[in-house]
Design an enzyme around this catalytic site. Structure first.
Site, PDB file in Angstrom:
ATOM      1  N   GLU A 222      15.053  78.249  69.463  1.00 28.10           N
ATOM      2  CA  GLU A 222      15.583  77.557  70.636  1.00 28.10           C
ATOM      3  C   GLU A 222      15.631  76.054  70.443  1.00 28.10           C
ATOM      4  OE1 GLU A 222      15.776  75.550  74.528  1.00 28.10           O
ATOM      5  OE2 GLU A 222      14.231  75.396  72.980  1.00 28.10           O
ATOM      6  N   HIS A 323       8.119  67.282  75.225  1.00 23.37           N
ATOM      7  CA  HIS A 323       8.262  66.943  73.805  1.00 23.37           C
ATOM      8  C   HIS A 323       7.290  65.847  73.364  1.00 23.37           C
ATOM      9  CE1 HIS A 323      12.462  68.881  72.940  1.00 23.37           C
ATOM     10  NE2 HIS A 323      11.605  69.697  73.519  1.00 23.37           N
TER      11      HIS A 323
END
Length: 351
Positions: A222, A323
């Site tokens: 992904e 992230h």
């Protein structure tokens, strides 16, 4: 008798998952972990050629299927160059910035399987030597890995078996706090994977026959854009991605509710499915937020781009600092699991 959702169990499951290195392209160990968990529940699974895992729960209606997906692959890096100074230059895997990994502990896995530890640093880290240590750009040229081994040049590194193309993973630094937070790298998207694992476990332990045959794709690409765009059988009507809710200025998503995405960088998600998810949340007192994720794409949007004729949606727990050093709260995990449970128990409606 088990009480659902067991959010403490979910947090421990997340801790196990994030502790298994799995940058995109090197996910076999974490896929095996999930597969072993499902086999213990006597759930049918199979692998696709990309290395993802598909589990299936038969339903009363075998003509109209659902698929839910979450991904185990994470951000990471590869060795780009073995440098003459005895350090490594990196090439990033996934969409993030070098400043997010400065000072991070890491592991380098060689082709032979041997693992070395190291630290990701600016070349100009020492303020006693480099005048521009604080101002130098955090980029591929300036960032490097200091290996925890006695190496002084490129030949020393290669003697260890380290070379271009070796995978580099980041220390998750996972912590579970007494007041319900879990903070770690890679909650994107292992928090959602844990939620799907818990959902499958609940359905099996409660001996529920779902209204529709339901597939669960644990995807493994992904973060590089194509984890869930294949292996969707023609009977699949609805395709729901379970991925992190993005937080920040202008967002409604928080760490205490389930986030229902109405639009991301790929465009709007299916309006009818979105309304169905909201109705399920409201009728079951599941606290939720609707949101737009401006710089985001999911496996559901990847499937649409690949040409699949499906109804697509996206929900997930709210994750702070995506992230980077991510964090969420057990209430967000709880509400996400509740909505997933109500969703798979519901009938596919005519939109």
């Amino acid at each position: 008798m088990t009480t659902y959702p067991n959010v403490n169990e979910t947090k421990e499951l997340i801790k196990q998952l994030v502790s298994i290195p799995s940058p995109s392209g090197n996910t076999e160990k974490v896929i095996q972990y999930v597969e072993d968990f499902l086999h213990d529940l006597q759930v049918e699974t199979k692998h696709n050629r990309k290395g993802g895992l598909i589990a299936t729960l038969p339903g009363a209606n075998d003509k109209e299927h659902r698929m839910l997906t979450a991904h185990v692959d994470t951000l990471g890096a590869m060795v780009k160059e073995v440098k003459s100074n005895g350090r490594l230059r990196l090439d990033l895997i996934g969409g993030f910035k070098y400043n997010a990994i400065e000072g991070e502990y890491c592991e380098i896995q060689t082709t032979s399987g041997k693992v070395y530890t190291g630290t990701i640093l600016m070349h100009q880290t020492s303020v006693h030597v480099y005048k521009d240590a604080g101002k130098a750009e955090r980029n591929q040229e300036n960032m490097e890995v200091r290996i925890d081994a006695k190496v002084e040049n490129a030949d020393d590194i290669r003697e260890l078996g380290i070379d271009v193309g070796d995978f580099v993973s980041f220390d998750p630094r996972v912590q579970i706090t007494d007041n319900g937070f879990i903070k770690s790298r890679h909650l994107d998207d292992k928090a959602s994977v844990a939620g799907l694992m818990q959902l499958i476990k609940r359905v099996k332990e409660e001996n529920i026959t779902l209204p529709h045959t339901t597939h669960f794709l644990i995807s493994n690409n992904e973060e590089i854009g194509y984890g869930g765009n294949s292996n969707i059988n023609p009977e699949t009507v609805e395709y729901l991605a379970v991925d992190m809710g993005a937080m920040g200025d202008g967002q409604t998503t928080d760490e205490y509710t389930v986030s229902i995405c109405v639009k991301d960088a790929s465009g709007p998600y299916h309006y009818g499915l979105r309304k169905h998810l909201v109705e399920l949340a409201e009728s079951n007192n599941i606290v939720h937020k609707l949101d737009i994720y401006p710089y985001y794409g999911s496996d559901a949007s990847a499937a649409i781009r690949a040409g699949h004729d499906i109804i697509h949606g996206l929900i997930g727990p709210g994750i702070d600092s995506s992230h980077a050093y991510e964090r969420t709260h057990e209430t967000s995990l709880d509400y996400t699991e509740q909505l997933l449970y109500q969703y798979v128990l519901s009938e596919i409606v005519s939109y």
